[in-house]
Design an enzyme around this catalytic site. Sequence first.
Site, PDB file in Angstrom:
ATOM      1  N   ASP A 114     -11.049   2.941   3.779  1.00 51.27           N
ATOM      2  CA  ASP A 114     -11.401   1.517   3.721  1.00 51.27           C
ATOM      3  C   ASP A 114     -12.918   1.338   3.580  1.00 51.27           C
ATOM      4  O   ASP A 114     -13.381   0.269   3.196  1.00 51.27           O
ATOM      5  CB  ASP A 114     -10.976   0.825   5.037  1.00 51.27           C
ATOM      6  CG  ASP A 114      -9.746  -0.049   4.861  1.00 51.27           C
ATOM      7  OD1 ASP A 114      -9.432  -0.402   3.706  1.00 51.27           O
ATOM      8  OD2 ASP A 114      -9.121  -0.392   5.881  1.00 51.27           O
ATOM      9  N   GLN A 149      -4.444  -1.292   9.687  1.00 55.59           N
ATOM     10  CA  GLN A 149      -4.351  -2.655   9.167  1.00 55.59           C
ATOM     11  C   GLN A 149      -4.895  -3.664  10.189  1.00 55.59           C
ATOM     12  O   GLN A 149      -4.522  -3.630  11.360  1.00 55.59           O
ATOM     13  CB  GLN A 149      -2.878  -2.964   8.826  1.00 55.59           C
ATOM     14  CG  GLN A 149      -2.663  -4.318   8.177  1.00 55.59           C
ATOM     15  CD  GLN A 149      -3.298  -4.430   6.798  1.00 55.59           C
ATOM     16  OE1 GLN A 149      -3.225  -3.506   5.986  1.00 55.59           O
ATOM     17  NE2 GLN A 149      -3.931  -5.551   6.521  1.00 55.59           N
ATOM     18  N   LYS A 151       0.837  -1.204   0.000  1.00 53.23           N
ATOM     19  CA  LYS A 151       0.000   0.000   0.000  1.00 53.23           C
ATOM     20  C   LYS A 151       0.872   1.254   0.000  1.00 53.23           C
ATOM     21  O   LYS A 151       0.604   2.223  -0.718  1.00 53.23           O
ATOM     22  CB  LYS A 151      -0.929  -0.007   1.218  1.00 53.23           C
ATOM     23  CG  LYS A 151      -2.049  -1.026   1.093  1.00 53.23           C
ATOM     24  CD  LYS A 151      -2.752  -1.307   2.409  1.00 53.23           C
ATOM     25  CE  LYS A 151      -3.742  -2.466   2.231  1.00 53.23           C
ATOM     26  NZ  LYS A 151      -4.331  -2.936   3.486  1.00 53.23           N
TER      27      LYS A 151
END
Length: 307
Positions: free
Chosen positions: A132, A109, A65
């Site tokens: 997200d 995460q 990422k």
Amino acid sequence: MSGETAGTQTVQEGARLIDGSAVAKKVRDQVAVDVAALRARGVVPGLTVVLVGDDPASAVYVGGKEKASREAGMAGETIRLPSTTSQAELLALIDQLNHDETVHGILVQMPLPKQIDPETVIDRISPTKDVDGFHPVNVGKLLIGNTDGFVPCTPAGVQVLLGEYGVRTSGAHCVVIGRSTIVGKPMAALMMQPGPLADATVTVCHSRTRDLAEQTRQADILIAAVGRAQLVTAPMVKPGAVVIDVGMNRIADASTKSGTRLVGDVDFEDVRRVASLITPVPRGVGPMTIAMLLRNTVTAAQRSVRA
Ligand code: NAD
């Protein structure tokens, strides 16, 4: 990349492959153009990824990422915290990032160490920076059909793939296998919405579904997000269906150096004989997830300029 439609009844010679890497590159190229335009106005889109602990798989995802956001010209920062971090410390960091104007997207995460409750953490991220798309406000907006929220990256990427390959979704029967919050549920919500690349009749299957094959055989578009290696076989697929494989599973393979191989939830070699279009694993849905994360971050930066 067009011409195929869902639901063709003729038996195919073999499915056409959906090239997720190529579509992801196209999305990332557009993201880079949008980043350049923002930079010209003095705004550098910034994605901050927070990694707590030292789970090796998470470290690989986070590295990917960070690299992708740098390549797109964005400011990509990863904050690494020890596995002993308390929930209060993590929430304090999120508060700080919520108030930092140079940070447009925040991603924590998963999984988190057991002393930290993931829902409390997600709830703390500002919905306007929740790239997200997991915050309850964004989940609610997706269900309502309000497009000013953020859609979770993997299902959003699947929808882009369907569009790029000209799949007719309106009126199609879309069967989603899996009801997770990050893939199955938002995927179903997206496909049932009124509008382009949607308007489908959606069935959601899960671990308690009585006869899975009976359901999947009805699908013009079959989307598997289960986490069971090669669960979907040819007899479960209607001839001519479009098959999207979200699954990423490692299975033993003595012929490889690592002794394992990545496979999806679909038995690819079997199902490609009957499907009209199919995503491979790897290079199918996977590359789209990061591409859509970049897309969401640039969208967050564009909205911050307009706000
Ligand atoms: P999850 O474990 O949270 O959910 C799995 C779902 O499958 C559950 O809803 C469960 O009810 C259902 N299920 C389990 N066994 C079943 C069965 N035998 N029949 C029917 N349904 C069954 O998983 P997830 O987070 O949604 O991920 C699913 C898969 O997608 C995993 O392999 C994961 O690694 C992969 N994934 C890939 C990406 C990507 O970027 N390509 C992103 C997220 C997840």
